[in-house]
Design a protein around this motif. Structure first.
Motif, PDB file in Angstrom:
ATOM      1  N   UNK A  82       0.821  -1.211   0.000  1.00 39.72           N
ATOM      2  CA  UNK A  82       0.000   0.000   0.000  1.00 39.72           C
ATOM      3  C   UNK A  82       0.858   1.265   0.000  1.00 39.72           C
ATOM      4  N   UNK A  83       1.997   1.242   0.688  1.00 36.62           N
ATOM      5  CA  UNK A  83       2.873   2.411   0.734  1.00 36.62           C
ATOM      6  C   UNK A  83       3.543   2.642  -0.623  1.00 36.62           C
ATOM      7  N   UNK A  84       4.062   1.570  -1.235  1.00 28.95           N
ATOM      8  CA  UNK A  84       4.659   1.702  -2.572  1.00 28.95           C
ATOM      9  C   UNK A  84       3.610   2.204  -3.559  1.00 28.95           C
ATOM     10  N   UNK A  85       2.410   1.657  -3.452  1.00 30.06           N
ATOM     11  CA  UNK A  85       1.327   2.100  -4.322  1.00 30.06           C
ATOM     12  C   UNK A  85       0.991   3.557  -4.110  1.00 30.06           C
ATOM     13  N   UNK A  86       1.001   4.003  -2.853  1.00 36.66           N
ATOM     14  CA  UNK A  86       0.691   5.403  -2.552  1.00 36.66           C
ATOM     15  C   UNK A  86       1.698   6.346  -3.199  1.00 36.66           C
ATOM     16  N   UNK A  87       2.964   5.966  -3.174  1.00 36.51           N
ATOM     17  CA  UNK A  87       4.002   6.780  -3.817  1.00 36.51           C
ATOM     18  C   UNK A  87       3.742   6.885  -5.320  1.00 36.51           C
ATOM     19  N   UNK A  88       3.380   5.748  -5.936  1.00 31.37           N
ATOM     20  CA  UNK A  88       3.064   5.741  -7.362  1.00 31.37           C
ATOM     21  C   UNK A  88       1.856   6.626  -7.644  1.00 31.37           C
ATOM     22  N   UNK A  89       0.818   6.497  -6.796  1.00 24.18           N
ATOM     23  CA  UNK A  89      -0.395   7.279  -6.985  1.00 24.18           C
ATOM     24  C   UNK A  89      -0.153   8.775  -6.873  1.00 24.18           C
ATOM     25  N   UNK A 149      -5.177   5.277  -3.347  1.00 27.52           N
ATOM     26  CA  UNK A 149      -5.201   6.133  -2.160  1.00 27.52           C
ATOM     27  C   UNK A 149      -4.389   7.395  -2.384  1.00 27.52           C
ATOM     28  N   UNK A 150      -3.200   7.245  -2.963  1.00 26.63           N
ATOM     29  CA  UNK A 150      -2.361   8.407  -3.218  1.00 26.63           C
ATOM     30  C   UNK A 150      -2.893   9.295  -4.318  1.00 26.63           C
ATOM     31  N   UNK A 151      -3.613   8.688  -5.273  1.00 23.06           N
ATOM     32  CA  UNK A 151      -4.097   9.430  -6.440  1.00 23.06           C
ATOM     33  C   UNK A 151      -5.431  10.112  -6.195  1.00 23.06           C
ATOM     34  N   UNK A 152      -6.384   9.368  -5.641  1.00 26.24           N
ATOM     35  CA  UNK A 152      -7.729   9.916  -5.438  1.00 26.24           C
ATOM     36  C   UNK A 152      -8.264   9.551  -4.068  1.00 26.24           C
ATOM     37  N   UNK A 153      -8.401   8.249  -3.789  1.00 27.22           N
ATOM     38  CA  UNK A 153      -8.637   7.782  -2.428  1.00 27.22           C
ATOM     39  C   UNK A 153     -10.050   7.634  -1.920  1.00 27.22           C
ATOM     40  N   UNK A 177      -9.029  -3.838  11.723  1.00 27.74           N
ATOM     41  CA  UNK A 177      -7.907  -3.203  12.422  1.00 27.74           C
ATOM     42  C   UNK A 177      -6.670  -3.145  11.518  1.00 27.74           C
ATOM     43  N   UNK A 178      -6.392  -4.242  10.817  1.00 24.82           N
ATOM     44  CA  UNK A 178      -5.255  -4.269   9.882  1.00 24.82           C
ATOM     45  C   UNK A 178      -5.462  -3.237   8.783  1.00 24.82           C
ATOM     46  N   UNK A 179      -6.690  -3.187   8.278  1.00 20.76           N
ATOM     47  CA  UNK A 179      -7.014  -2.208   7.231  1.00 20.76           C
ATOM     48  C   UNK A 179      -6.752  -0.779   7.690  1.00 20.76           C
ATOM     49  N   UNK A 180      -7.141  -0.471   8.927  1.00 20.80           N
ATOM     50  CA  UNK A 180      -6.940   0.884   9.446  1.00 20.80           C
ATOM     51  C   UNK A 180      -5.464   1.268   9.481  1.00 20.80           C
ATOM     52  N   UNK A 181      -4.602   0.315   9.827  1.00 22.03           N
ATOM     53  CA  UNK A 181      -3.168   0.608   9.915  1.00 22.03           C
ATOM     54  C   UNK A 181      -2.558   0.803   8.531  1.00 22.03           C
ATOM     55  N   UNK A 182      -2.812  -0.141   7.617  1.00 23.04           N
ATOM     56  CA  UNK A 182      -2.125  -0.070   6.320  1.00 23.04           C
ATOM     57  C   UNK A 182      -2.639   1.077   5.449  1.00 23.04           C
ATOM     58  N   UNK A 183      -3.924   1.398   5.546  1.00 23.43           N
ATOM     59  CA  UNK A 183      -4.419   2.558   4.804  1.00 23.43           C
ATOM     60  C   UNK A 183      -3.923   3.851   5.439  1.00 23.43           C
ATOM     61  N   UNK A 184      -3.760   3.835   6.774  1.00 27.51           N
ATOM     62  CA  UNK A 184      -3.207   5.005   7.455  1.00 27.51           C
ATOM     63  C   UNK A 184      -1.783   5.296   7.014  1.00 27.51           C
ATOM     64  N   UNK A 185      -0.985   4.254   6.851  1.00 33.22           N
ATOM     65  CA  UNK A 185       0.391   4.433   6.388  1.00 33.22           C
ATOM     66  C   UNK A 185       0.417   4.952   4.957  1.00 33.22           C
ATOM     67  N   UNK A 186      -0.481   4.457   4.123  1.00 30.14           N
ATOM     68  CA  UNK A 186      -0.562   4.940   2.741  1.00 30.14           C
ATOM     69  C   UNK A 186      -0.945   6.418   2.720  1.00 30.14           C
ATOM     70  N   UNK A 187      -1.885   6.800   3.591  1.00 30.91           N
ATOM     71  CA  UNK A 187      -2.282   8.216   3.685  1.00 30.91           C
ATOM     72  C   UNK A 187      -1.149   9.080   4.215  1.00 30.91           C
TER      73      UNK A 187
END
Length: 252
Positions: A82-89, A149-153, A177-187
């Motif tokens: 999700x973090x790598x994807x956020x950078x791309x987005x 997430x990084x592009x539009x979200x 709970x896992x979703x909240x953490x990984x999407x938070x890091x992407x944000x």
């Protein structure tokens, strides 16, 4: 200067957004309109909302330590994508206008609402019974959702929730709970990038962030006392509502 009334308005809006985010991944249903209502232009409201949204993840993570216990390796693994994807987005957003995605967003969100309901019936399947190529496909999709997430979200958390339901075999409250953490890091990654490339209304973001932290902390506590089936129906209804809203914005 921000008036006391505006601060209270943002604080209450933040609590509502934090609750919606930690429980249903729909923070923007409350927080984004609040920022528009206090006079922030749409583009900057989106970035400012992202700045405040981080605190929802912090609050929900602190409140979900019980559910996350023993799952941090999973969190770390999924976060890579999700973090790598956020950078791309974010890179794509800096190169292309966000309206490229606006036409398909309603379809994605409506489909996610359907899948939230459907996955409840298939969750008894264990990961070993799923083909390896399917799990790989879902994980690659996490990379795509990080970019989204990084592009539009908009409502990206719902789609991530669906993907995690198919990848893992954990209880719904753990998956959330896992979703909240990984999407938070992407944000968070998106926020760091946009802090240097856009303008954030920090005076409005701070009270909104405080409210989101409170709402994010309360959300997981509520989940422990509510049936997963009811939560799924609630999330699906909000997804359909938001799909209709974005359809109206994109096509009408």
């Amino acid at each position: 200067m921000t008036s006391i009334g505006t601060i209270i308005f943002l604080l209450v809006g933040g609590v509502a957004g934090g609750l919606l985010s930690s429980v249903a991944s729909m923070a923007s249903l409350a927080s984004y309109p609040v920022l528009l209502a206090v006079g922030i232009p749409p583009v900057y409201a989106n970035v400012t909302n992202d700045a405040a949204l981080i605190w929802t993840s912090i609050g929900s993570t602190i409140s979900s330590t019980k559910e996350l216990k023993g799952h941090w390796k999973q969190v770390g693994f999924f976060s890579i994508f999700t973090v790598l994807g956020s950078i791309i987005g974010c890179s794509l957003l800096l190169s292309f206008p966000s309206n490229v995605f606006e036409k398909v967003v309603p379809i994605f969100i409506a489909f996610s609402g359907i899948m939230v309901l459907v996955t409840g019936k298939h969750h008894s399947l264990t990961p070993k019974k799923r083909a390896n190529w399917q799990r790989i496909l879902y994980i690659i999709a996490l990379l795509g959702m990080g970019a989204y997430t990084g592009y539009f979200g908009a409502a990206g958390g719902v789609i991530v929730l669906v993907l995690l339901t198919y990848i893992t075999n954990d209880r719904f409250i753990v998956i959330n709970a896992i979703k909240n953490v990984i999407t938070g890091l992407a944000n968070l990654v998106a926020l760091i990038i946009f802090a240097f490339t856009s303008h954030i209304y920090w005076l409005q973001a701070i009270p909104l962030a405080i409210g989101m932290f409170i709402g994010g902390y309360i959300g997981p506590i509520i989940l422990r006392h509510v049936s997963a089936k009811i939560i799924r129906i609630f999330i699906a209804c909000l997804a359909f509502f938001q799909a209709g809203y974005f359809f109206y914005k994109a096509y009408l």
